[in-house]
Scaffold this active site. Structure first.
Site, short mmCIF file in Angstrom:
data_model
loop_
_atom_site.label_atom_id
_atom_site.label_comp_id
_atom_site.label_asym_id
_atom_site.label_seq_id
_atom_site.Cartn_x
_atom_site.Cartn_y
_atom_site.Cartn_z
CB SER A 143 -0.88 0.02 1.25
OG SER A 143 -1.56 1.26 1.34
CE1 TYR A 157 -3.71 -2.31 5.27
CE2 TYR A 157 -3.58 0.04 4.82
CZ TYR A 157 -3.76 -1.25 4.38
OH TYR A 157 -3.97 -1.50 3.04
P1 NAP Z 1 -11.44 -6.05 0.68
O1 NAP Z 1 -12.37 -5.58 -0.39
O2 NAP Z 1 -11.75 -5.79 2.10
O3 NAP Z 1 -11.21 -7.62 0.44
C1 NAP Z 1 -10.35 -8.30 1.30
C2 NAP Z 1 -10.16 -9.69 0.79
O4 NAP Z 1 -9.22 -10.34 1.67
C3 NAP Z 1 -11.43 -10.51 0.82
O5 NAP Z 1 -11.43 -11.39 -0.29
C4 NAP Z 1 -11.31 -11.30 2.13
O6 NAP Z 1 -11.95 -12.57 2.06
C5 NAP Z 1 -9.81 -11.50 2.18
N1 NAP Z 1 -9.33 -11.76 3.54
C6 NAP Z 1 -9.40 -10.95 4.63
N2 NAP Z 1 -8.84 -11.56 5.69
C7 NAP Z 1 -8.42 -12.78 5.25
C8 NAP Z 1 -7.80 -13.86 5.87
N3 NAP Z 1 -7.47 -13.84 7.17
N4 NAP Z 1 -7.51 -14.96 5.12
C9 NAP Z 1 -7.84 -15.01 3.81
N5 NAP Z 1 -8.45 -14.01 3.17
C10 NAP Z 1 -8.74 -12.91 3.89
O7 NAP Z 1 -9.97 -5.45 0.47
P2 NAP Z 1 -9.29 -4.76 -0.81
O8 NAP Z 1 -9.54 -3.32 -0.74
O9 NAP Z 1 -9.57 -5.52 -2.03
O10 NAP Z 1 -7.75 -4.96 -0.40
C11 NAP Z 1 -6.96 -6.01 -0.90
C12 NAP Z 1 -5.51 -5.74 -0.58
O11 NAP Z 1 -5.14 -4.46 -1.11
C13 NAP Z 1 -5.21 -5.66 0.92
O12 NAP Z 1 -3.95 -6.23 1.17
C14 NAP Z 1 -5.18 -4.17 1.20
O13 NAP Z 1 -4.39 -3.86 2.31
C15 NAP Z 1 -4.57 -3.67 -0.10
N6 NAP Z 1 -4.85 -2.24 -0.38
C16 NAP Z 1 -6.14 -1.80 -0.53
C17 NAP Z 1 -6.35 -0.47 -0.81
C18 NAP Z 1 -7.72 0.13 -0.99
O14 NAP Z 1 -7.87 1.37 -1.04
N7 NAP Z 1 -8.78 -0.69 -1.11
C19 NAP Z 1 -5.27 0.41 -0.91
C20 NAP Z 1 -3.98 -0.08 -0.75
C21 NAP Z 1 -3.79 -1.42 -0.49
P3 NAP Z 1 -13.24 -12.93 2.97
O15 NAP Z 1 -14.31 -11.98 2.56
O16 NAP Z 1 -13.52 -14.35 2.64
O17 NAP Z 1 -12.81 -12.69 4.39
#
Ligand code: NAP
Length: 249
Positions: A143, A157
Site C-alpha cells: 500500500s 496498518y
Molecule cells: P477487501 O475488499 O476488504 O477484500 C479483502 C479480501 O481479503 C477478501 O477477499 C477477504 O476474504 C480476504 N481476507 C481478509 N482476511 C483474510 C484472511 N485472514 N484470510 C484469507 N483471506 C482474507 O480489500 P481490498 O480493498 O480488495 O484490499 C486487498 C488488498 O489491497 C489488501 O492487502 C489491502 O491492504 C490492499 N490495499 C487496498 C487499498 C484500498 O484502497 N482498497 C489500498 C492499498 C492497499 P473474505 O471476505 O472471505 O474474508
C-alpha cells in the site's frame, strides 16, 4: 501464461479482479477466501465461464496450518504452483496509535505480514530451482500507506505494509538466482468495500480531491499492474514496488 497461481483474499475487491484477469491470461487460479464462500464461487464461475480453470479454497491467511493446506490443495487440484499473489489484507480498523489495541495489531500483522511471509515460504519451497522447482513469481499487495504512514487513520496498518515492502526487497535478492522474481504493488486509494467495512463509506469521496488524478483507482487498474509483474514481460524486474495510486504518495 500458464501454471497455477494462488491469489489470497480473492473473493472480493482487488483480489477478485486479480484472479479474474489471471484466469483470462491463462493461469489456473486458486481463489482463496476466509469467509466469503459465495463470492469466491462467483469469481471461480466467472473464470470458468470465460474458458479458464479455477477453484475456490478456504484458508485463513492468519493460520499457518491453513496456509500449508491451501498450497497442498491448490497443487493437487490445479497442478504445480508458478505464482503467488499475497493480496489478503486487513487494516485492524481506524485508530490513533494512542488507542490501538494489541488485538487489532496482532490481527493486522498476522495476516498482512506473517501470513504473507508464510505463503511466500510455501511458494519458494515449491518454485525455487534450488529445491527442484522450475521458478515462478510472487507479487505482494502492499500500500502507498507504507510511505505516507497513514497518520490519524491507521498507522499500525501502514507499518504492516512497510514490513511487507522490506520483505519484498529481501526475498527478491535471496531468490534472484533461483528463477523466482518477487515484487510488490503499492495501491493508493482503490474503490473496494474495504473503506465501508471499516466504517468509512464516504472515505473514497472525501479523499478523492487529495489525489492528483482526482479520483480513486479501480481494482482492475491494480490487477493490470500485478499481471504485468507476474508475466515474462517483467523478466528483469525484481525487488520492485510499483505505485498504482494516481500520483498519490
Ligand atoms: P477487501 O475488499 O476488504 O477484500 C479483502 C479480501 O481479503 C477478501 O477477499 C477477504 O476474504 C480476504 N481476507 C481478509 N482476511 C483474510 C484472511 N485472514 N484470510 C484469507 N483471506 C482474507 O480489500 P481490498 O480493498 O480488495 O484490499 C486487498 C488488498 O489491497 C489488501 O492487502 C489491502 O491492504 C490492499 N490495499 C487496498 C487499498 C484500498 O484502497 N482498497 C489500498 C492499498 C492497499 P473474505 O471476505 O472471505 O474474508
Amino acid at each position: 501464461m500458464s501454471g497455477t497461481l494462488i491469489v489470497t483474499g480473492a473473493s472480493r475487491g482487488i483480489g477478485a479482479a486479480i484472479a479474474k484477469l489471471a484466469g483470462a491470461r491463462g493461469f489456473a487460479v486458486a481463489v482463496n477466501f476466509a469467509s466469503s464462500e459465495a463470492a469466491a464461487d462467483e469469481v471461480v464461475g466467472h473464470i470458468v465461464a470465460a474458458g479458464g480453470r479455477a477453484v475456490a479454497i478456504r484458508a485463513d491467511i492468519g493460520s499457518e496450518p491453513e496456509i500449508v493446506r491451501l498450497f497442498v490443495t491448490a497443487e493437487r487440484e490445479l497442478g504445480p504452483i508458478k505464482g503467488l499473489v499475497n493480496n489478503a489484507g486487513v487494516t485492524g480498523g481506524f485508530a490513533r496509535v494512542e488507542t490501538v489495541t494489541a488485538q487489532a495489531l496482532a490481527k493486522a500483522f498476522a495476516v498482512n505480514v506473517v501470513g504473507a511471509i508464510l505463503c511466500a515460504r510455501e511458494a519458494v519451497r515449491r518454485m525455487s530451482t534450488r529445491n527442484g522447482g522450475t521458478g515462478g513469481a510472487i507479487v505482494n499487495v502492499s500500500s502507498l500507506a507504507a510511505r505516507t504512514g497513514a497518520a490519524g487513520e491507521w498507522v499500525h496498518y501502514a507499518a504492516s505494509k512497510g514490513a511487507l515492502d522490506s520483505f519484498t526487497i529481501g526475498l527478491a535478492r535471496e531468490v534472484a538466482t533461483e528463477g523466482i522474481r518477487v515484487n510488490a504493488v503499492a495501491p493508493g486509494l482503490i474503490a473496494t468495500g474495504l473503506h465501508a467495512a471499516n466504517g468509512a463509506p464516504d472515505r473514497l469521496d472525501r479523499l478523492a480531491a487529495s489525489i492528483p488524478m482526482n479520483r480513486p483507482g479501480t481494482p482492475d487498474e491494480v490487477a493490470e499492474g500485478v499481471l504485468w509483474l507476474l508475466s515474462p514481460a517483467a523478466s528483469y524486474t525484481t525487488g520492485g514496488i510499483l505505485d498504482i495510486g494516481g500520483g498519490r504518495g
